[in-house]
Scaffold this motif. Structure first.
Motif, PDB file in Angstrom:
ATOM      1  N   ARG A  24       0.833  -1.205   0.000  1.00 40.90           N
ATOM      2  CA  ARG A  24       0.000   0.000   0.000  1.00 40.90           C
ATOM      3  C   ARG A  24       0.866   1.253   0.000  1.00 40.90           C
ATOM      4  O   ARG A  24       1.951   1.258   0.546  1.00 40.90           O
ATOM      5  N   GLY A  25       0.354   2.306  -0.614  1.00 43.34           N
ATOM      6  CA  GLY A  25       1.003   3.604  -0.566  1.00 43.34           C
ATOM      7  C   GLY A  25       2.162   3.792  -1.523  1.00 43.34           C
ATOM      8  O   GLY A  25       2.944   4.738  -1.361  1.00 43.34           O
ATOM      9  N   VAL A 172       3.624  -4.388   3.170  1.00 40.15           N
ATOM     10  CA  VAL A 172       4.542  -3.255   3.068  1.00 40.15           C
ATOM     11  C   VAL A 172       3.690  -2.012   2.859  1.00 40.15           C
ATOM     12  O   VAL A 172       2.918  -1.931   1.905  1.00 40.15           O
ATOM     13  N   HIS A 173       3.822  -1.053   3.771  1.00 48.05           N
ATOM     14  CA  HIS A 173       3.021   0.175   3.713  1.00 48.05           C
ATOM     15  C   HIS A 173       3.956   1.369   3.615  1.00 48.05           C
ATOM     16  O   HIS A 173       4.739   1.626   4.530  1.00 48.05           O
ATOM     17  N   PHE A 174       3.878   2.087   2.490  1.00 50.35           N
ATOM     18  CA  PHE A 174       4.675   3.296   2.277  1.00 50.35           C
ATOM     19  C   PHE A 174       3.858   4.510   2.721  1.00 50.35           C
ATOM     20  O   PHE A 174       2.736   4.725   2.244  1.00 50.35           O
ATOM     21  N   GLY A 175       4.426   5.305   3.627  1.00 49.73           N
ATOM     22  CA  GLY A 175       3.707   6.453   4.166  1.00 49.73           C
ATOM     23  C   GLY A 175       3.956   7.742   3.411  1.00 49.73           C
ATOM     24  O   GLY A 175       4.657   7.777   2.389  1.00 49.73           O
ATOM     25  N   THR A 176       3.372   8.807   3.912  1.00 50.63           N
ATOM     26  CA  THR A 176       3.501  10.129   3.302  1.00 50.63           C
ATOM     27  C   THR A 176       4.913  10.667   3.507  1.00 50.63           C
ATOM     28  O   THR A 176       5.459  10.590   4.613  1.00 50.63           O
ATOM     29  N   PRO A 177       5.537  11.241   2.470  1.00 54.26           N
ATOM     30  CA  PRO A 177       6.901  11.761   2.603  1.00 54.26           C
ATOM     31  C   PRO A 177       7.015  12.863   3.654  1.00 54.26           C
ATOM     32  O   PRO A 177       6.111  13.687   3.813  1.00 54.26           O
ATOM     33  N   LEU A 178       8.122  12.866   4.359  1.00 61.59           N
ATOM     34  CA  LEU A 178       8.446  13.897   5.340  1.00 61.59           C
ATOM     35  C   LEU A 178       9.614  14.718   4.799  1.00 61.59           C
ATOM     36  O   LEU A 178      10.550  14.167   4.216  1.00 61.59           O
TER      37      LEU A 178
END
Length: 223
Positions: A24-25, A172-178
């Motif tokens: 996801r993401g 595997v979960h890719f989050g919002t960029p920081l």
């Protein structure tokens, strides 16, 4: 390059099929330019799985001796490492640690994606340990955004000590960029690296749902 492309084209769908990977993401990963993927660490598989399910190549660091193993097993290991863009580095001591950071900075300077486990060593109890500040040093030195990544299930597929993977399901979960602004030099820079690292670990924890450990992993050296 042909070997790398061929190996990746075979291994990526194999990972998704064998381990019923739920990803996801992926849209959160910029398709171009430098980016850092900060990943929790549960199993040796983590550094192989993330590059194979990400929408673009992701380089992780790997012990240089892995690339020098003899025989058929060594050839297979080198093939897999090449497929996931692993970067060979020496291990041990402060000089080696700085060499590893310099190698990572070189990957980012080339506009590529780099993956790092801020915890250092694998978690033996499933908790998310305090992050080392190398990830923030890279982000602030390169200006690259940091994508928090949560991997789940790899500790059951290949626990610490297991020689081969077991059947299982991974996520595997890719989050919002920081994004982080480079700080002034000196003590303020050290505080900024610590604050940025803590923010990255909090984002990983939100994605993974892991119980936080307030201390460093006992097998890691604090950064």
């Amino acid at each position: 390059m042909l070997l790398q492309t061929t190996a990746r084209s075979v291994l990526a769908p194999l990972v998704r099929l064998l381990f019923r990977a739920e990803v996801r993401g992926g849209e959160n990963i910029p398709r171009q330019g430098p980016v850092i993927l900060a990943v929790n660490h549960l199993s040796v598989l983590d550094s192989f799985v993330v590059p194979l399910v990400a929408p673009r190549p992701v380089a992780f660091l790997a012990k240089a001796e892995y690339f020098r193993q003899p025989g058929v097993k060594g050839w297979l290991l080198r093939t897999v490492l090449t497929a996931v863009d692993a970067v060979p580095v020496p291990r041990g001591g402060h000089r080696a640690a700085q060499a590893a950071l310099d190698a990572a900075l070189g990957v980012l300077a080339a506009g590529q994606a780099f993956g790092i486990h801020p915890e250092g060593s694998r978690s033996r109890d499933g908790r998310l340990y305090r992050g080392r500040t190398g990830v923030a040093w890279l982000a602030l030195a390169s200006g690259a955004p940091v994508v928090p990544v949560a991997v789940g299930g790899t500790d059951r597929i290949q626990p610490v000590g297991a020689r081969l993977p077991r059947p299982g399901r991974l996520t595997v979960h890719f989050g919002t960029p920081l994004r982080f602004t480079p700080p002034p030099t000196g003590a303020a820079g050290g505080r900024a690296r610590r604050a940025a690292t803590d923010e990255i670990m909090a984002a990983i924890r939100e994605l993974s749902g892991q119980q936080p450990a307030e201390e460093y992993n006992s097998l890691s050296t604090p950064g």
